[in-house]
Structures are given as C-alpha cells and as structure tokens.
Design a protein around this motif. Structure first.
Motif, short mmCIF file in Angstrom:
data_model
loop_
_atom_site.label_atom_id
_atom_site.label_comp_id
_atom_site.label_asym_id
_atom_site.label_seq_id
_atom_site.Cartn_x
_atom_site.Cartn_y
_atom_site.Cartn_z
N ALA A 1 -5.29 2.75 -4.68
CA ALA A 1 -4.94 2.74 -3.25
C ALA A 1 -6.18 2.73 -2.35
O ALA A 1 -6.22 1.96 -1.37
CB ALA A 1 -4.04 3.92 -2.92
N PRO A 2 -7.23 3.53 -2.61
CA PRO A 2 -8.43 3.47 -1.75
C PRO A 2 -9.09 2.09 -1.75
O PRO A 2 -9.56 1.62 -0.72
CB PRO A 2 -9.36 4.53 -2.36
N GLU A 3 -9.13 1.43 -2.93
CA GLU A 3 -9.71 0.09 -2.99
C GLU A 3 -8.89 -0.91 -2.19
O GLU A 3 -9.44 -1.83 -1.58
CB GLU A 3 -9.82 -0.37 -4.44
N SER B 1 -9.32 -3.67 4.85
CA SER B 1 -10.26 -3.54 5.98
C SER B 1 -11.12 -4.79 6.12
O SER B 1 -11.35 -5.28 7.23
CB SER B 1 -11.14 -2.30 5.78
N LYS C 1 0.96 7.41 -6.15
CA LYS C 1 -0.33 8.10 -6.21
C LYS C 1 -1.32 7.33 -7.08
O LYS C 1 -2.03 7.89 -7.91
CB LYS C 1 -0.15 9.53 -6.72
N LEU D 1 0.83 -1.20 0.00
CA LEU D 1 0.00 0.00 0.00
C LEU D 1 0.87 1.26 0.00
O LEU D 1 0.56 2.25 -0.67
CB LEU D 1 -0.93 -0.01 1.22
N ASP E 1 -4.52 5.24 -8.27
CA ASP E 1 -5.96 5.36 -8.06
C ASP E 1 -6.56 4.15 -7.34
O ASP E 1 -7.69 4.23 -6.86
CB ASP E 1 -6.68 5.56 -9.40
N VAL F 1 -7.23 -0.20 0.48
CA VAL F 1 -7.56 0.05 1.90
C VAL F 1 -8.86 -0.65 2.27
O VAL F 1 -8.98 -1.26 3.34
CB VAL F 1 -7.66 1.57 2.17
N LEU F 2 -9.87 -0.60 1.40
CA LEU F 2 -11.15 -1.24 1.67
C LEU F 2 -11.01 -2.76 1.74
O LEU F 2 -11.57 -3.41 2.64
CB LEU F 2 -12.17 -0.86 0.58
N LYS F 3 -10.27 -3.33 0.80
CA LYS F 3 -10.05 -4.78 0.82
C LYS F 3 -9.29 -5.19 2.07
O LYS F 3 -9.60 -6.21 2.71
CB LYS F 3 -9.27 -5.21 -0.42
N THR G 1 0.80 4.35 -2.69
CA THR G 1 0.60 5.77 -2.34
C THR G 1 1.74 6.62 -2.87
O THR G 1 1.53 7.79 -3.24
CB THR G 1 0.49 5.93 -0.81
#
Length: 352
Positions: A196-198, A204, A192, A185, A194, A200-202, A189
C-alpha cells in the motif's frame, strides 16, 4: 461608448479603422476629379462640383450601411428599406442640386445635351442612379469586410469550443483514473497489504504528471510512455505476480507528440476486464511509427467473457472516442477485435 454610438454601431460585424475610410474617400475623390475634369476638359469645375457632392456621398453611404441596412435589411424589412432609401436619395438630390446651382454652376446638368431643368424626371433618375452606384460600391466593400470578419469570428469561436470541450474531456479522465486507483488502494488497506505505501508513492508520481506536467494539448510520446509504465507498475503492485506486461516501440519516437492521457483508458480496461480472479493478466502494448506519417498504438490482453454481459461501463473509452473525433476529425482509425480469449485495440493517429 455613448448610447448614440452604440445605437449606430451595435449591428455592425466589424469596425473598419478610420484611416482606411479616409484613404478610400480621398482616393475616390481624386479619381472623380480627374475623371470628370478630363471629361469636361475643366478640372476647376470638376474640383468644385466634387467638393459639393462628396460630403453628400459620404452622408448617404454611412446612413445606408450603419443605419438602413442593420435596421431594415438584417431584420428582413425590405419594403421599408427601399422606401427610406429612395426617400433619402430624393432629399439628397434636392440638396445636391440646390448647392450645385448656388455654388458651382447654373447649368445643373452639363453632361446632357441641350439646356436641362432641375427636378425633371430624367435629371432625377440620372442623379439617383449615380448616387446608387456610390452607395452600392461602398456597401459591397463594407459587407465584404463584414463577411470576412464573421467568417474569422466563427472559426475562432469553433476553435474555442473545440479547446473547451477537449479540456473538459481531458479533465474527466483524471478523476476517472484516480477514482479507480483509490478504490484499489482502499482494497489494499483493508487487506493491510505491505505494498500500500508503494502504491501511494506511485500514485503521487502519476498525480504530479497529470496535475503539473500535462499542460499542453500535445506532449512528447516518450513522456506519455513513461507515464503508462508508471501505471503498469502501479497495477503490478496491486496484483503482484499475476501481471505480465511489456511495451514494444518500433521507430524513432523522439520528436513525436501525442494528446496527453489518450492511451490510458484502453490500458485501464485490460485490468478492469482482463481476467477472472487469480488468473494471469497479460498485457502487450506496442507503439509503431508508420511510413505514412501515422502512429500506430496497439494493446492486447487476455479477455474475460464476463465483460460482454457487464452493463456497467466507465466513461474512459467513450471519452477517448470523443477526443479523437475532435482532435483528428476523420483522420484516425480505431478498431477493437476479439480473437479467441484476447481483446485487441488498434489505433492509428496522425503524427504531430
């Protein structure tokens, strides 16, 4: 518990409930009264003599099993044990003979032929042998209880040790996995990316599974496969089109349970050592229910030769091998092979 009780009971392995002591002595008393009453054809005499002798039996027996054995036998002071036991038996003989003479009969040895005197060699030996019989009988019963108690305690201790080590090994997998994922991750980052947010969700979702859902030593295989799929999705977000993966299931897995987080380290290695940069990462995973009540797990990936010379190894595979040894003893089969450019892991475990 008072110091006196601690001193007398600290060396015993098990405490037999009082009701069993009472039941034993009552049964033994009745047996002796009937036995000697029948022998002398005088049950009143047998009752009186046993009423005198049984308290002495009880004193010498408990003195032996709760004091002499812990103090001298368990500390290997055998000569002192024999000395104090014989001394105790002689004191008991003196008290028993005196009480019988005063309270029961002037004939201190009615089962012997002719008139017998107290404190003769034959009489002393006969009485002491009789007491030794009682002491040996009860001591054997007590030591038998102790042996059973110690065996069960050792088995429970072994189970606790096993569970503790398994919990430790399982807990090591979690930071190991999170450490690797957070590194990935971090790289995204920096770029940068795109995705990266997905990621984080996975991550989680996976953390929720590990921290809240995995609480038992065995979980449903179906849940574990879903967890593996989430991990593959996570890696696909990281590598994009470079990842090709599939999971094949053969047989009914509905009621099969497996140790949690057992297969992940093998799959992690597919991505950690799978291929060179910008090359396709191919991962094939298979679960098969075998007829011999075994579950077969296979994972195959294209192999990076650099892995052979890479001296830095994680804890994952070593951890899994140790868990397998603890969980299944010698009832599992783990094989790793290299064919051409593919690395193959085959694992068989008993079905729970």
């Amino acid at each position: 518990m008072s110091y006196f009780k601690l001193k007398w009971f600290k060396n015993t392995s098990s405490i037999i409930p009082t009701k069993y002591h009472i039941l034993f002595w009552f049964s033994y008393f009745i047996f002796n009264v009937i036995r000697w009453g029948s022998y002398f054809d005088d049950y009143w005499y047998s009752l009186k003599s046993n009423l005198v002798e049984f308290p002495l039996h009880i004193v010498i027996v408990y003195f032996n099993i709760y004091y002499l054995i812990p103090k001298y036998i368990l500390t290997r002071k055998f000569k002192r044990y024999i000395l104090f036991l014989l001394l105790s038996l002689f004191i008991l003989y003196s008290i028993r003979t005196g009480l019988n003479f005063l309270l029961v009969t002037k004939n201190i040895w009615p089962e012997a032929e002719g008139s017998q005197q107290a404190f003769t060699f034959n009489h002393i030996v006969a009485v002491i042998l009789g007491e030794l019989y009682v002491v040996a009988l009860v001591s054997a019963i007590k030591l038998g209880f102790d042996w059973i108690y110690e065996k069960r305690r050792a088995e429970e201790f072994q189970k606790i040790q096993l569970r503790t080590e398994l919990d430790l090994l399982k807990s090591q997998i979690q930071p190991h996995f999170f450490f690797n994922t957070l590194n990935n991750l971090y790289a995204l980052t920096l770029e940068k990316s795109d995705v990266a947010p997905e990621v984080v969700l996975k991550l989680s979702d996976i953390m929720q599974y590990i921290l809240y859902d995995v609480k038992e030593p065995f979980i449903n295989l179906y849940d574990e496969i879903n967890y593996i799929q989430n991990y593959l999705d996570l890696e696909k977000l990281r590598y994009g089109d470079r990842v090709s993966s599939k999971i094949k299931i053969t047989g009914d897995i509905e009621n099969i349970k497996v140790p949690p987080l057992l297969f992940l380290p093998f799959i992690e290695n597919c991505f950690k050592h799978g291929s060179k940069e910008n090359e396709l990462i191919e991962v094939e995973i298979a679960f098969e229910v075998l007829k011999d009540n075994m579950l077969k797990f296979k994972v195959e990936n294209n192999f990076n030769e650099f892995y052979k010379s890479n001296k830095k190894h994680g804890i994952g595979i070593k951890n899994v091998k140790r868990r397998l040894e603890l969980l299944f003893n010698n009832k599992f089969q783990l094989k790793t092979t290299i064919k051409k450019n593919n690395y193959l892991v085959s694992l068989k475990i008993p079905i729970q």
